[in-house]
Design a protein around this motif. Structure first.
Motif, PDB file in Angstrom:
ATOM      1  N   HIS A 154       4.827 -10.978  17.430  1.00  0.00           N
ATOM      2  CA  HIS A 154       5.188 -11.994  18.422  1.00  0.00           C
ATOM      3  C   HIS A 154       5.667 -13.275  17.734  1.00  0.00           C
ATOM      4  CE1 HIS A 154       3.962 -10.629  22.592  1.00  0.00           C
ATOM      5  NE2 HIS A 154       3.806  -9.576  21.819  1.00  0.00           N
ATOM      6  N   ALA A 155       5.034 -13.642  16.629  1.00  0.00           N
ATOM      7  CA  ALA A 155       5.450 -14.834  15.883  1.00  0.00           C
ATOM      8  C   ALA A 155       6.865 -14.665  15.320  1.00  0.00           C
ATOM      9  CB  ALA A 155       4.463 -15.114  14.750  1.00  0.00           C
ATOM     10  N   GLN A 156       7.280 -13.419  15.083  1.00  0.00           N
ATOM     11  CA  GLN A 156       8.626 -13.127  14.593  1.00  0.00           C
ATOM     12  C   GLN A 156       9.637 -13.007  15.737  1.00  0.00           C
ATOM     13  OE1 GLN A 156       8.257  -9.483  12.357  1.00  0.00           O
ATOM     14  NE2 GLN A 156       7.013 -10.422  10.766  1.00  0.00           N
ATOM     15  N   GLY A 157       9.157 -13.186  16.979  1.00  0.00           N
ATOM     16  CA  GLY A 157      10.044 -13.075  18.134  1.00  0.00           C
ATOM     17  C   GLY A 157      10.178 -11.668  18.671  1.00  0.00           C
ATOM     18  N   ILE A 158       9.373 -10.739  18.186  1.00  0.00           N
ATOM     19  CA  ILE A 158       9.385  -9.351  18.672  1.00  0.00           C
ATOM     20  C   ILE A 158       8.312  -9.253  19.755  1.00  0.00           C
ATOM     21  CG2 ILE A 158       9.131  -6.923  18.052  1.00  0.00           C
ATOM     22  CD1 ILE A 158       9.878  -7.746  15.158  1.00  0.00           C
ATOM     23  N   LEU A 159       8.732  -9.403  20.991  1.00  0.00           N
ATOM     24  CA  LEU A 159       7.790  -9.503  22.104  1.00  0.00           C
ATOM     25  C   LEU A 159       7.525  -8.119  22.684  1.00  0.00           C
ATOM     26  CD1 LEU A 159       9.257 -12.718  23.758  1.00  0.00           C
ATOM     27  CD2 LEU A 159       7.478 -12.519  22.000  1.00  0.00           C
ATOM     28  N   ILE A 160       6.480  -7.496  22.211  1.00  0.00           N
ATOM     29  CA  ILE A 160       6.095  -6.164  22.662  1.00  0.00           C
ATOM     30  C   ILE A 160       4.801  -6.248  23.442  1.00  0.00           C
ATOM     31  CG2 ILE A 160       7.289  -4.913  20.830  1.00  0.00           C
ATOM     32  CD1 ILE A 160       4.571  -4.784  19.353  1.00  0.00           C
ATOM     33  N   ARG A 161       4.474  -5.144  24.095  1.00  0.00           N
ATOM     34  CA  ARG A 161       3.248  -5.077  24.887  1.00  0.00           C
ATOM     35  C   ARG A 161       2.297  -4.064  24.270  1.00  0.00           C
ATOM     36  NH1 ARG A 161       2.850  -8.145  28.816  1.00  0.00           N
ATOM     37  NH2 ARG A 161       1.314  -6.929  29.908  1.00  0.00           N
ATOM     38  N   GLY A 162       1.015  -4.312  24.474  1.00  0.00           N
ATOM     39  CA  GLY A 162       0.002  -3.412  23.949  1.00  0.00           C
ATOM     40  C   GLY A 162      -1.151  -3.263  24.916  1.00  0.00           C
ATOM     41  N   THR A 163      -1.966  -2.273  24.659  1.00  0.00           N
ATOM     42  CA  THR A 163      -3.147  -1.983  25.470  1.00  0.00           C
ATOM     43  C   THR A 163      -4.302  -1.690  24.526  1.00  0.00           C
ATOM     44  OG1 THR A 163      -1.793  -1.003  27.220  1.00  0.00           O
ATOM     45  CG2 THR A 163      -4.126  -0.428  27.213  1.00  0.00           C
ATOM     46  N   ILE A 164      -5.457  -2.192  24.878  1.00  0.00           N
ATOM     47  CA  ILE A 164      -6.689  -1.822  24.181  1.00  0.00           C
ATOM     48  C   ILE A 164      -7.628  -1.216  25.212  1.00  0.00           C
ATOM     49  CG2 ILE A 164      -8.765  -2.635  22.997  1.00  0.00           C
ATOM     50  CD1 ILE A 164      -7.092  -4.844  21.744  1.00  0.00           C
ATOM     51  N   ILE A 165      -8.117  -0.022  24.911  1.00  0.00           N
ATOM     52  CA  ILE A 165      -9.184   0.586  25.701  1.00  0.00           C
ATOM     53  C   ILE A 165     -10.393   0.592  24.789  1.00  0.00           C
ATOM     54  CG2 ILE A 165     -10.020   2.605  26.928  1.00  0.00           C
ATOM     55  CD1 ILE A 165      -7.136   3.432  27.401  1.00  0.00           C
ATOM     56  N   SER A 166     -11.413  -0.161  25.167  1.00  0.00           N
ATOM     57  CA  SER A 166     -12.578  -0.279  24.287  1.00  0.00           C
ATOM     58  C   SER A 166     -13.776   0.419  24.902  1.00  0.00           C
ATOM     59  CB  SER A 166     -12.913  -1.746  24.036  1.00  0.00           C
ATOM     60  OG  SER A 166     -13.383  -2.357  25.216  1.00  0.00           O
ATOM     61  N   GLY A 167     -14.522   1.060  24.045  1.00  0.00           N
ATOM     62  CA  GLY A 167     -15.773   1.672  24.463  1.00  0.00           C
ATOM     63  C   GLY A 167     -16.923   0.725  24.178  1.00  0.00           C
ATOM     64  N   THR A 168     -18.112   1.237  24.260  1.00  0.00           N
ATOM     65  CA  THR A 168     -19.312   0.456  24.000  1.00  0.00           C
ATOM     66  C   THR A 168     -19.269  -0.103  22.587  1.00  0.00           C
ATOM     67  OG1 THR A 168     -20.558   1.897  25.467  1.00  0.00           O
ATOM     68  CG2 THR A 168     -21.830   0.556  23.949  1.00  0.00           C
ATOM     69  N   SER A 169     -19.413  -1.408  22.463  1.00  0.00           N
ATOM     70  CA  SER A 169     -19.404  -2.045  21.150  1.00  0.00           C
ATOM     71  C   SER A 169     -20.819  -2.116  20.602  1.00  0.00           C
ATOM     72  CB  SER A 169     -18.822  -3.450  21.263  1.00  0.00           C
ATOM     73  OG  SER A 169     -18.840  -4.081  20.017  1.00  0.00           O
ATOM     74  N   LEU A 170     -20.934  -1.895  19.298  1.00  0.00           N
ATOM     75  CA  LEU A 170     -22.223  -2.019  18.633  1.00  0.00           C
ATOM     76  C   LEU A 170     -22.351  -3.368  17.933  1.00  0.00           C
ATOM     77  CD1 LEU A 170     -22.404   1.556  17.090  1.00  0.00           C
ATOM     78  CD2 LEU A 170     -23.303   0.765  19.284  1.00  0.00           C
ATOM     79  N   ASP A 171     -21.272  -4.173  17.982  1.00  0.00           N
ATOM     80  CA  ASP A 171     -21.230  -5.460  17.296  1.00  0.00           C
ATOM     81  C   ASP A 171     -20.646  -6.500  18.252  1.00  0.00           C
ATOM     82  OD1 ASP A 171     -20.531  -7.699  15.711  1.00  0.00           O
ATOM     83  OD2 ASP A 171     -20.278  -6.443  13.940  1.00  0.00           O
ATOM     84  N   LYS A 172     -21.517  -7.186  18.971  1.00  0.00           N
ATOM     85  CA  LYS A 172     -21.100  -8.119  20.014  1.00  0.00           C
ATOM     86  C   LYS A 172     -20.215  -9.239  19.476  1.00  0.00           C
ATOM     87  CE  LYS A 172     -22.894 -11.130  23.629  1.00  0.00           C
ATOM     88  NZ  LYS A 172     -24.047 -11.760  24.215  1.00  0.00           N
ATOM     89  N   SER A 173     -20.534  -9.795  18.317  1.00  0.00           N
ATOM     90  CA  SER A 173     -19.749 -10.906  17.785  1.00  0.00           C
ATOM     91  C   SER A 173     -18.338 -10.451  17.405  1.00  0.00           C
ATOM     92  CB  SER A 173     -20.449 -11.566  16.594  1.00  0.00           C
ATOM     93  OG  SER A 173     -20.568 -10.661  15.528  1.00  0.00           O
ATOM     94  N   TYR A 174     -18.203  -9.243  16.862  1.00  0.00           N
ATOM     95  CA  TYR A 174     -16.874  -8.722  16.523  1.00  0.00           C
ATOM     96  C   TYR A 174     -16.051  -8.528  17.796  1.00  0.00           C
ATOM     97  CZ  TYR A 174     -13.211  -5.814  14.505  1.00  0.00           C
ATOM     98  OH  TYR A 174     -11.991  -5.311  14.110  1.00  0.00           O
ATOM     99  N   ARG A 175     -16.676  -7.939  18.803  1.00  0.00           N
ATOM    100  CA  ARG A 175     -15.987  -7.724  20.083  1.00  0.00           C
ATOM    101  C   ARG A 175     -15.488  -9.053  20.644  1.00  0.00           C
ATOM    102  NH1 ARG A 175     -15.571  -4.163  24.236  1.00  0.00           N
ATOM    103  NH2 ARG A 175     -15.488  -5.031  26.316  1.00  0.00           N
ATOM    104  N   GLU A 176     -16.338 -10.077  20.612  1.00  0.00           N
ATOM    105  CA  GLU A 176     -15.940 -11.390  21.127  1.00  0.00           C
ATOM    106  C   GLU A 176     -14.770 -11.965  20.338  1.00  0.00           C
ATOM    107  OE1 GLU A 176     -19.646 -13.508  21.030  1.00  0.00           O
ATOM    108  OE2 GLU A 176     -20.377 -12.530  22.861  1.00  0.00           O
ATOM    109  N   GLU A 177     -14.753 -11.752  19.018  1.00  0.00           N
ATOM    110  CA  GLU A 177     -13.647 -12.235  18.193  1.00  0.00           C
ATOM    111  C   GLU A 177     -12.343 -11.536  18.570  1.00  0.00           C
ATOM    112  OE1 GLU A 177     -12.372 -12.803  13.498  1.00  0.00           O
ATOM    113  OE2 GLU A 177     -14.237 -11.767  13.982  1.00  0.00           O
TER     114      GLU A 177
END
Length: 190
Positions: free
Chosen positions: A64-87
């Motif tokens: 995106h910083a290079q001007g390549i405006l693409i779309r993405g999706t994240i499907i997340s399951g149960t996280s074992l690391d709450k702080s990482y998930r929040e980041e």
């Protein structure tokens, strides 16, 4: 599985379902007319350091910083690391809607969401081919996978996947850009 472990006397501190399964007939490949350009990228895994969703988001930010405006999706399951998930979620928010985030998506919905994308990003440390990769490939998505020992025995660079080093957002962004610039490669790998 949990009951079997308990019967054997094994203690399981935090049981987590990592794969619930989906009917095989729901994994239908895309037709070549079903691909969009630029490709849409999907990441499907727990938001934990060993699954490395943060590298996916950083690669998207770089593009995106290079001007390549693409779309993405994240499907997340149960996280074992709450702080990482929040980041990861904080980083997703900086892309202002370029990444759709689904938490705890019901397994029956996964095939539909996979088919709405063209490329699949997978990272795992220390490394193994998970069901998510096989499902994405069955749906006709072009996989970009973190390289790990012996993966070359299963997947072939440029034939059915692209590799990048685990945790390297710059290298992942380059691989994503390779698919953006070469639509026929997306179809070939898919």
């Amino acid at each position: 599985d949990l009951q079997l472990c308990e019967q054997k006397g094994w203690r399981v501190k935090k049981p987590v379902v990592i794969y619930a399964g989906v009917d095989v007939e729901k994994w239908l490949p895309k037709s070549s007319e079903g691909y969009q350009h630029p490709p849409r990228f999907i990441f499907l895994a727990r938001l934990d350091p060993e699954k490395d969703g943060l590298t996916f988001v950083k690669a998207m930010r770089k593009l995106h910083a290079q001007g390549i405006l693409i779309r993405g999706t994240i499907i997340s399951g149960t996280s074992l690391d709450k702080s990482y998930r929040e980041e990861v979620i904080r980083c997703v928010e900086t892309l202002k809607g370029a990444i759709s985030l689904f938490s705890e998506l019901h397994p029956s919905q996964v095939p539909k969401v996979l088919r709405e994308n063209e490329a699949f990003v997978f990272a795992s440390w220390p490394g193994w081919i998970g069901n998510a990769v096989l499902e994405a490939m069955a749906c006709g998505l072009a996989p970009i996978i973190s390289r790990f020992e012996d993966v070359d025995k299963i997947l072939q660079e440029g034939e059915n996947c692209l590799f990048y080093p685990f945790g390297d957002a710059d290298a992942l962004a380059e691989r994503m850009e390779q698919l953006i610039r070469n639509p026929s490669l997306v179809i070939k790998l898919g």
